[in-house]
Design a protein around this motif. Structure first.
Motif, PDB file in Angstrom:
ATOM      1  N   GLU A  60       0.794  -1.234   0.000  1.00  0.00           N
ATOM      2  CA  GLU A  60       0.000   0.000   0.000  1.00  0.00           C
ATOM      3  C   GLU A  60       0.822   1.277   0.000  1.00  0.00           C
ATOM      4  OE1 GLU A  60      -3.228   0.107   2.804  1.00  0.00           O
ATOM      5  OE2 GLU A  60      -3.699  -2.000   2.477  1.00  0.00           O
ATOM      6  N   ALA A  61       2.127   1.183   0.000  1.00  0.00           N
ATOM      7  CA  ALA A  61       2.973   2.386  -0.062  1.00  0.00           C
ATOM      8  C   ALA A  61       2.829   3.009  -1.455  1.00  0.00           C
ATOM      9  CB  ALA A  61       4.419   2.025   0.209  1.00  0.00           C
ATOM     10  N   PRO A  62       2.982   4.323  -1.568  1.00  0.00           N
ATOM     11  CA  PRO A  62       2.949   4.942  -2.892  1.00  0.00           C
ATOM     12  C   PRO A  62       3.974   4.282  -3.816  1.00  0.00           C
ATOM     13  CG  PRO A  62       2.923   6.617  -1.180  1.00  0.00           C
ATOM     14  CD  PRO A  62       3.165   5.300  -0.499  1.00  0.00           C
ATOM     15  N   SER A  63       3.686   4.218  -5.102  1.00  0.00           N
ATOM     16  CA  SER A  63       4.526   3.463  -6.042  1.00  0.00           C
ATOM     17  C   SER A  63       5.970   3.955  -6.065  1.00  0.00           C
ATOM     18  CB  SER A  63       3.921   3.472  -7.443  1.00  0.00           C
ATOM     19  OG  SER A  63       3.809   4.794  -7.925  1.00  0.00           O
ATOM     20  N   ALA A  64       6.185   5.274  -6.004  1.00  0.00           N
ATOM     21  CA  ALA A  64       7.554   5.806  -6.005  1.00  0.00           C
ATOM     22  C   ALA A  64       8.316   5.335  -4.766  1.00  0.00           C
ATOM     23  CB  ALA A  64       7.545   7.325  -6.077  1.00  0.00           C
ATOM     24  N   MET A  65       7.643   5.309  -3.644  1.00  0.00           N
ATOM     25  CA  MET A  65       8.265   4.865  -2.398  1.00  0.00           C
ATOM     26  C   MET A  65       8.577   3.372  -2.457  1.00  0.00           C
ATOM     27  SD  MET A  65       6.801   5.439   1.474  1.00  0.00           S
ATOM     28  CE  MET A  65       6.410   7.150   1.148  1.00  0.00           C
ATOM     29  N   GLU A  66       7.669   2.602  -3.015  1.00  0.00           N
ATOM     30  CA  GLU A  66       7.870   1.160  -3.150  1.00  0.00           C
ATOM     31  C   GLU A  66       9.042   0.851  -4.080  1.00  0.00           C
ATOM     32  OE1 GLU A  66       7.350  -2.324  -1.839  1.00  0.00           O
ATOM     33  OE2 GLU A  66       5.513  -1.168  -1.507  1.00  0.00           O
ATOM     34  N   ARG A  67       9.103   1.552  -5.195  1.00  0.00           N
ATOM     35  CA  ARG A  67      10.177   1.338  -6.174  1.00  0.00           C
ATOM     36  C   ARG A  67      11.540   1.646  -5.549  1.00  0.00           C
ATOM     37  NH1 ARG A  67       7.627   3.380  -9.869  1.00  0.00           N
ATOM     38  NH2 ARG A  67       8.088   5.564  -9.509  1.00  0.00           N
ATOM     39  N   LEU A  68      11.632   2.778  -4.838  1.00  0.00           N
ATOM     40  CA  LEU A  68      12.894   3.147  -4.207  1.00  0.00           C
ATOM     41  C   LEU A  68      13.272   2.152  -3.110  1.00  0.00           C
ATOM     42  CD1 LEU A  68      15.304   5.001  -3.993  1.00  0.00           C
ATOM     43  CD2 LEU A  68      13.908   6.565  -2.598  1.00  0.00           C
ATOM     44  N   ALA A  69      12.299   1.655  -2.364  1.00  0.00           N
ATOM     45  CA  ALA A  69      12.596   0.656  -1.330  1.00  0.00           C
ATOM     46  C   ALA A  69      13.259  -0.569  -1.949  1.00  0.00           C
ATOM     47  CB  ALA A  69      11.316   0.256  -0.594  1.00  0.00           C
ATOM     48  N   GLY A  70      12.769  -0.987  -3.104  1.00  0.00           N
ATOM     49  CA  GLY A  70      13.378  -2.130  -3.789  1.00  0.00           C
ATOM     50  C   GLY A  70      14.803  -1.848  -4.222  1.00  0.00           C
ATOM     51  N   GLN A  71      15.047  -0.646  -4.724  1.00  0.00           N
ATOM     52  CA  GLN A  71      16.410  -0.282  -5.142  1.00  0.00           C
ATOM     53  C   GLN A  71      17.353  -0.249  -3.943  1.00  0.00           C
ATOM     54  OE1 GLN A  71      15.005   3.363  -7.203  1.00  0.00           O
ATOM     55  NE2 GLN A  71      16.262   2.659  -8.923  1.00  0.00           N
TER      56      GLN A  71
END
Length: 192
Positions: A60-71
Motif C-alpha cells: 500500500e505504499a505509494p509506487s515511487a516509495m515502493e520502487r525506491l525501497a526495492g532499489q
C-alpha cells in the motif's frame, strides 16, 4: 564482479550545481565496473515525511516509495552527495533518507559533500555521518569534498581538472573494500 551502488543526490533547487558532482561520481563508479543508479529526489518526488515506508501495510505504499525501497534493498552500498545548507544537509536529502530504515541496514555509505565556497561542504558531511550511522549504513572514514562545485565539473559531470579522477579512485577504492566485506558478512547472516 561489480557492485550495485546507489548514488543519492540531495538537492531539489532550481539552479542546483551539485548534480554535476553526482553525475561525475556515478560515471566514475561505472568506469570501475559497477552498476551505479543516480537517485534524484526531484525525480523520485517523495512527499514530506508523514509515514515511513515501513508504516504502510504491505503493497500500500505509494509506487515511487515502493520502487525506491526495492532499489535500496538491492544495493551493496550508498554514495550520498550532499550540499551544505546553513552548515547542515539539504532538507530534500533528509526527507528521502528518513522515509526508510530497515532497508538501509548492514551496508556502508560514502559521503561526497560540496559547496560553492572553499570548504567543500565538510560541515554538512560531518553531520551527515552521524545520521547515516543511525540509519544503519555507517560511512567510510574518507569523504570526497568538492569545493566550488559550480567550477569543478561540466553539466554532464565531466571534471574540469583531471585530478578528480585520482581523488575519486582512492575514495571509491575504500568504499569497495567496505562494501565487499559487508556483502560477504550479510551472506552469512546479520546480528538480528
Amino acid at each position: 564482479m561489480g557492485l550495485d551502488l546507489l548514488v543519492i543526490y540531495g538537492s531539489v533547487r532550481t539552479d542546483r550545481q551539485g548534480i554535476r558532482a553526482a553525475r561525475f561520481v556515478a560515471s566514475a563508479c561505472e568506469g570501475r565496473g559497477h552498476r551505479a543508479t543516480l537517485i534524484d529526489p526531484k525525480e523520485v518526488d517523495l512527499p514530506l515525511l508523514d509515514r515511513m515506508y515501513k508504516e504502510y501495510p504491505a503493497g500500500e505504499a505509494p509506487s515511487a516509495m515502493e520502487r525506491l525501497a526495492g532499489q535500496i534493498r538491492e544495493a551493496d552500498a550508498f554514495i550520498i552527495v550532499s550540499g551544505e545548507y546553513n552548515h547542515s544537509i539539504p532538507p530534500a536529502l533528509s526527507n528521502l533518507l528518513d522515509h526508510y530504515l530497515e532497508e538501509w541496514l548492514w551496508r556502508p555509505s560514502a559521503i561526497v559533500c560540496y559547496s560553492a565556497g572553499s570548504f567543500g561542504g565538510v560541515r554538512a558531511g560531518v553531520q551527515l555521518r552521524a545520521m547515516l550511522g543511525e540509519l544503519g549504513m555507517p560511512s567510510i572514514p574518507s569523504m570526497l569534498p568538492v569545493p566550488r562545485v559550480g567550477e569543478a565539473f561540466e553539466d554532464d559531470g565531466t571534471p574540469r581538472d583531471d585530478a578528480w579522477h585520482a581523488r575519486a579512485s582512492r575514495f571509491l577504492g575504500e568504499l569497495e573494500w567496505y562494501a565487499e566485506a559487508l556483502k560477504q558478512r550479510r551472506a552469512s547472516g546479520v546480528p538480528y
